[in-house]
Design a protein around this motif. Structure first.
Motif, PDB file in Angstrom:
ATOM      1  N   GLY A 112      65.562   4.953 116.522  1.00 31.12           N
ATOM      2  CA  GLY A 112      66.620   5.731 117.147  1.00 31.12           C
ATOM      3  C   GLY A 112      67.272   6.553 116.063  1.00 31.12           C
ATOM      4  O   GLY A 112      66.683   6.814 115.023  1.00 31.12           O
ATOM      5  N   ASN A 113      68.498   6.962 116.301  1.00 30.04           N
ATOM      6  CA  ASN A 113      69.224   7.692 115.274  1.00 30.04           C
ATOM      7  C   ASN A 113      70.011   6.693 114.448  1.00 30.04           C
ATOM      8  O   ASN A 113      71.157   6.387 114.759  1.00 30.04           O
ATOM      9  CB  ASN A 113      70.157   8.729 115.902  1.00 30.04           C
ATOM     10  CG  ASN A 113      69.423   9.995 116.243  1.00 30.04           C
ATOM     11  OD1 ASN A 113      68.475  10.340 115.563  1.00 30.04           O
ATOM     12  ND2 ASN A 113      69.828  10.666 117.287  1.00 30.04           N
ATOM     13  N   PHE A 114      69.398   6.162 113.408  1.00 32.97           N
ATOM     14  CA  PHE A 114      70.038   5.203 112.526  1.00 32.97           C
ATOM     15  C   PHE A 114      70.368   5.882 111.213  1.00 32.97           C
ATOM     16  O   PHE A 114      69.625   6.745 110.747  1.00 32.97           O
ATOM     17  CB  PHE A 114      69.117   3.992 112.279  1.00 32.97           C
ATOM     18  CG  PHE A 114      68.764   3.271 113.554  1.00 32.97           C
ATOM     19  CD1 PHE A 114      69.710   2.553 114.242  1.00 32.97           C
ATOM     20  CD2 PHE A 114      67.478   3.328 114.059  1.00 32.97           C
ATOM     21  CE1 PHE A 114      69.385   1.892 115.422  1.00 32.97           C
ATOM     22  CE2 PHE A 114      67.138   2.673 115.223  1.00 32.97           C
ATOM     23  CZ  PHE A 114      68.094   1.959 115.913  1.00 32.97           C
ATOM     24  N   TRP A 139      72.755  10.865  99.520  1.00 32.53           N
ATOM     25  CA  TRP A 139      73.464  11.227 100.741  1.00 32.53           C
ATOM     26  C   TRP A 139      73.019  10.316 101.868  1.00 32.53           C
ATOM     27  O   TRP A 139      72.050   9.571 101.756  1.00 32.53           O
ATOM     28  CB  TRP A 139      73.195  12.691 101.102  1.00 32.53           C
ATOM     29  CG  TRP A 139      71.798  13.000 101.547  1.00 32.53           C
ATOM     30  CD1 TRP A 139      71.327  13.031 102.830  1.00 32.53           C
ATOM     31  CD2 TRP A 139      70.670  13.305 100.703  1.00 32.53           C
ATOM     32  NE1 TRP A 139      69.989  13.340 102.830  1.00 32.53           N
ATOM     33  CE2 TRP A 139      69.566  13.525 101.552  1.00 32.53           C
ATOM     34  CE3 TRP A 139      70.492  13.432  99.319  1.00 32.53           C
ATOM     35  CZ2 TRP A 139      68.294  13.841 101.058  1.00 32.53           C
ATOM     36  CZ3 TRP A 139      69.238  13.750  98.839  1.00 32.53           C
ATOM     37  CH2 TRP A 139      68.168  13.964  99.703  1.00 32.53           C
ATOM     38  N   GLN A 140      73.767  10.365 102.966  1.00 33.15           N
ATOM     39  CA  GLN A 140      73.349   9.621 104.152  1.00 33.15           C
ATOM     40  C   GLN A 140      73.085  10.601 105.280  1.00 33.15           C
ATOM     41  O   GLN A 140      73.693  11.659 105.352  1.00 33.15           O
ATOM     42  CB  GLN A 140      74.389   8.591 104.559  1.00 33.15           C
ATOM     43  CG  GLN A 140      75.707   9.148 105.037  1.00 33.15           C
ATOM     44  CD  GLN A 140      76.633   8.056 105.526  1.00 33.15           C
ATOM     45  OE1 GLN A 140      76.339   6.873 105.426  1.00 33.15           O
ATOM     46  NE2 GLN A 140      77.761   8.454 106.067  1.00 33.15           N
ATOM     47  N   ASN A 191      54.029  15.883  90.404  1.00 33.68           N
ATOM     48  CA  ASN A 191      53.541  17.226  90.672  1.00 33.68           C
ATOM     49  C   ASN A 191      53.382  17.992  89.361  1.00 33.68           C
ATOM     50  O   ASN A 191      53.851  19.099  89.200  1.00 33.68           O
ATOM     51  CB  ASN A 191      54.507  17.960  91.602  1.00 33.68           C
ATOM     52  CG  ASN A 191      53.862  19.120  92.318  1.00 33.68           C
ATOM     53  OD1 ASN A 191      53.381  18.990  93.420  1.00 33.68           O
ATOM     54  ND2 ASN A 191      53.834  20.268  91.673  1.00 33.68           N
ATOM     55  N   GLY A 192      52.749  17.384  88.374  1.00 35.43           N
ATOM     56  CA  GLY A 192      52.545  18.040  87.087  1.00 35.43           C
ATOM     57  C   GLY A 192      53.809  18.045  86.252  1.00 35.43           C
ATOM     58  O   GLY A 192      54.330  17.001  85.886  1.00 35.43           O
ATOM     59  N   SER A 193      54.348  19.231  86.000  1.00 41.99           N
ATOM     60  CA  SER A 193      55.529  19.328  85.144  1.00 41.99           C
ATOM     61  C   SER A 193      56.782  18.792  85.825  1.00 41.99           C
ATOM     62  O   SER A 193      57.721  18.357  85.164  1.00 41.99           O
ATOM     63  CB  SER A 193      55.767  20.776  84.727  1.00 41.99           C
ATOM     64  OG  SER A 193      56.026  21.575  85.864  1.00 41.99           O
ATOM     65  N   LEU A 194      56.823  18.812  87.140  1.00 46.40           N
ATOM     66  CA  LEU A 194      57.970  18.301  87.894  1.00 46.40           C
ATOM     67  C   LEU A 194      57.572  17.024  88.613  1.00 46.40           C
ATOM     68  O   LEU A 194      56.446  16.886  89.093  1.00 46.40           O
ATOM     69  CB  LEU A 194      58.466  19.336  88.904  1.00 46.40           C
ATOM     70  CG  LEU A 194      58.957  20.666  88.329  1.00 46.40           C
ATOM     71  CD1 LEU A 194      59.327  21.617  89.450  1.00 46.40           C
ATOM     72  CD2 LEU A 194      60.138  20.455  87.392  1.00 46.40           C
ATOM     73  N   ALA A 195      58.514  16.105  88.688  1.00 45.50           N
ATOM     74  CA  ALA A 195      58.272  14.846  89.388  1.00 45.50           C
ATOM     75  C   ALA A 195      59.562  14.419  90.069  1.00 45.50           C
ATOM     76  O   ALA A 195      60.639  14.947  89.781  1.00 45.50           O
ATOM     77  CB  ALA A 195      57.793  13.768  88.423  1.00 45.50           C
ATOM     78  N   MET A 196      59.440  13.454  90.964  1.00 45.49           N
ATOM     79  CA  MET A 196      60.595  13.006  91.722  1.00 45.49           C
ATOM     80  C   MET A 196      60.514  11.509  91.953  1.00 45.49           C
ATOM     81  O   MET A 196      59.429  10.953  92.154  1.00 45.49           O
ATOM     82  CB  MET A 196      60.640  13.733  93.069  1.00 45.49           C
ATOM     83  CG  MET A 196      61.812  13.348  93.951  1.00 45.49           C
ATOM     84  SD  MET A 196      61.766  14.243  95.527  1.00 45.49           S
ATOM     85  CE  MET A 196      62.142  15.893  94.954  1.00 45.49           C
ATOM     86  N   LEU A 197      61.664  10.864  91.920  1.00 47.58           N
ATOM     87  CA  LEU A 197      61.831   9.502  92.397  1.00 47.58           C
ATOM     88  C   LEU A 197      62.716   9.586  93.631  1.00 47.58           C
ATOM     89  O   LEU A 197      63.752  10.262  93.613  1.00 47.58           O
ATOM     90  CB  LEU A 197      62.481   8.626  91.328  1.00 47.58           C
ATOM     91  CG  LEU A 197      61.616   8.321  90.115  1.00 47.58           C
ATOM     92  CD1 LEU A 197      62.466   7.773  88.972  1.00 47.58           C
ATOM     93  CD2 LEU A 197      60.514   7.327  90.478  1.00 47.58           C
ATOM     94  N   ILE A 198      62.306   8.934  94.721  1.00 44.37           N
ATOM     95  CA  ILE A 198      63.077   8.999  95.955  1.00 44.37           C
ATOM     96  C   ILE A 198      63.095   7.630  96.619  1.00 44.37           C
ATOM     97  O   ILE A 198      62.111   6.890  96.568  1.00 44.37           O
ATOM     98  CB  ILE A 198      62.524  10.088  96.903  1.00 44.37           C
ATOM     99  CG1 ILE A 198      63.458  10.291  98.091  1.00 44.37           C
ATOM    100  CG2 ILE A 198      61.105   9.782  97.332  1.00 44.37           C
ATOM    101  CD1 ILE A 198      63.206  11.568  98.861  1.00 44.37           C
ATOM    102  N   LYS A 199      64.233   7.313  97.201  1.00 40.90           N
ATOM    103  CA  LYS A 199      64.405   6.022  97.876  1.00 40.90           C
ATOM    104  C   LYS A 199      65.159   6.260  99.178  1.00 40.90           C
ATOM    105  O   LYS A 199      66.201   6.922  99.188  1.00 40.90           O
ATOM    106  CB  LYS A 199      65.184   5.063  96.979  1.00 40.90           C
ATOM    107  CG  LYS A 199      65.320   3.660  97.513  1.00 40.90           C
ATOM    108  CD  LYS A 199      66.034   2.779  96.486  1.00 40.90           C
ATOM    109  CE  LYS A 199      66.106   1.335  96.958  1.00 40.90           C
ATOM    110  NZ  LYS A 199      66.791   0.490  95.967  1.00 40.90           N
ATOM    111  N   VAL A 200      64.625   5.736 100.277  1.00 40.91           N
ATOM    112  CA  VAL A 200      65.244   5.854 101.597  1.00 40.91           C
ATOM    113  C   VAL A 200      65.536   4.442 102.086  1.00 40.91           C
ATOM    114  O   VAL A 200      64.612   3.655 102.286  1.00 40.91           O
ATOM    115  CB  VAL A 200      64.312   6.591 102.588  1.00 40.91           C
ATOM    116  CG1 VAL A 200      64.977   6.736 103.942  1.00 40.91           C
ATOM    117  CG2 VAL A 200      63.898   7.946 102.030  1.00 40.91           C
ATOM    118  N   SER A 201      66.825   4.127 102.253  1.00 41.13           N
ATOM    119  CA  SER A 201      67.233   2.751 102.589  1.00 41.13           C
ATOM    120  C   SER A 201      68.111   2.748 103.829  1.00 41.13           C
ATOM    121  O   SER A 201      69.020   3.587 103.943  1.00 41.13           O
ATOM    122  CB  SER A 201      68.020   2.120 101.443  1.00 41.13           C
ATOM    123  OG  SER A 201      67.295   2.195 100.240  1.00 41.13           O
ATOM    124  N   PRO A 202      67.874   1.806 104.750  1.00 41.69           N
ATOM    125  CA  PRO A 202      68.737   1.721 105.914  1.00 41.69           C
ATOM    126  C   PRO A 202      70.146   1.275 105.519  1.00 41.69           C
ATOM    127  O   PRO A 202      70.323   0.430 104.655  1.00 41.69           O
ATOM    128  CB  PRO A 202      68.052   0.670 106.801  1.00 41.69           C
ATOM    129  CG  PRO A 202      67.176  -0.103 105.878  1.00 41.69           C
ATOM    130  CD  PRO A 202      66.809   0.787 104.750  1.00 41.69           C
TER     131      PRO A 202
END
Length: 196
Positions: A38-40, A104-105, A180-191
């Motif tokens: 749903g929209n959580f 952000w949320q 992605n080569g020269s650029l990279a990302m760490l990302i976390k999606v938590s309820p």
């Protein structure tokens, strides 16, 4: 005796078809909704960084409509960051340069939603760092990140850009590395906990 063998053979051929039809009827009558989102509200945290010594992934310029169809990330959506220790380690290392750290949320559902993120002073519609993150939720979270690291001249004109574009599917709550080569990302999606 031959009749019984033919009957047994006929039953072994017809029974699986009848069972499959019965299973299809059950699937239509009672779909599995245990994973339908749903929209959580979820907290999203990302770290965009440069991997020193790696060649730039692209030298094309960011498009004028880089944020088309994405919602701007408002101040009310921003939350405090939790990966500060990791950012400190990256910043202290000679091999990495942290470019952006945001948290952000936002509500997530099975329908993809895109937010626009930028950093620095806007000039002629571009920022030094700009991009979008699209998220959708089912059993896993689908992430589509599209970022540009721009070089602007003294007059604010876009000269060149590095692009990072990665799409992946992750488990909720896991820190994920996108390269992605020269650029990279760490990302976390938590309820986030449901409000009482």
């Amino acid at each position: 005796m031959r009749v019984f063998r033919s009957l047994a053979l006929l039953l072994t051929l017809v029974a699986p078809i009848a069972l499959a039809a019965d299973l299809d009827t059950d699937a239509v009558a009672a779909p599995d909704t245990s994973f339908v989102a749903g929209n959580f509200n979820y907290q999203v945290e990302l770290i965009l960084f440069r991997q020193n010594g790696e060649p730039a992934a692209t030298n094309q310029r960011a498009p004028e409509d880089w944020a088309a169809g994405a919602q701007a990330l408002g101040a009310e959506s921003k939350t405090s960051t939790t990966l500060d220790t990791l950012v400190g380690k990256l910043a202290a290392s000679q091999g990495y340069q942290v470019l952006l750290h945001r948290a952000w949320q936002q509500p997530l559902s099975a329908t993809p939603s895109r937010v626009a993120i930028s950093d620095g002073q806007a000039q002629f519609g571009h920022y030094p760092i700009e991009g979008t993150v699209s998220l959708s939720l089912a059993r896993f979270t689908d992430i589509d990140a599209n970022f540009w690291v721009n070089q602007l001249d003294d007059h604010g004109v876009l000269v060149s850009s590095e692009r990072m574009r990665q799409a992946t599917r992750v488990r909720n709550g896991e820190l994920t590395y996108l390269d992605n080569g020269s650029l990279a990302m760490l990302i976390k999606v938590s309820p986030l906990p449901a409000p009482r």
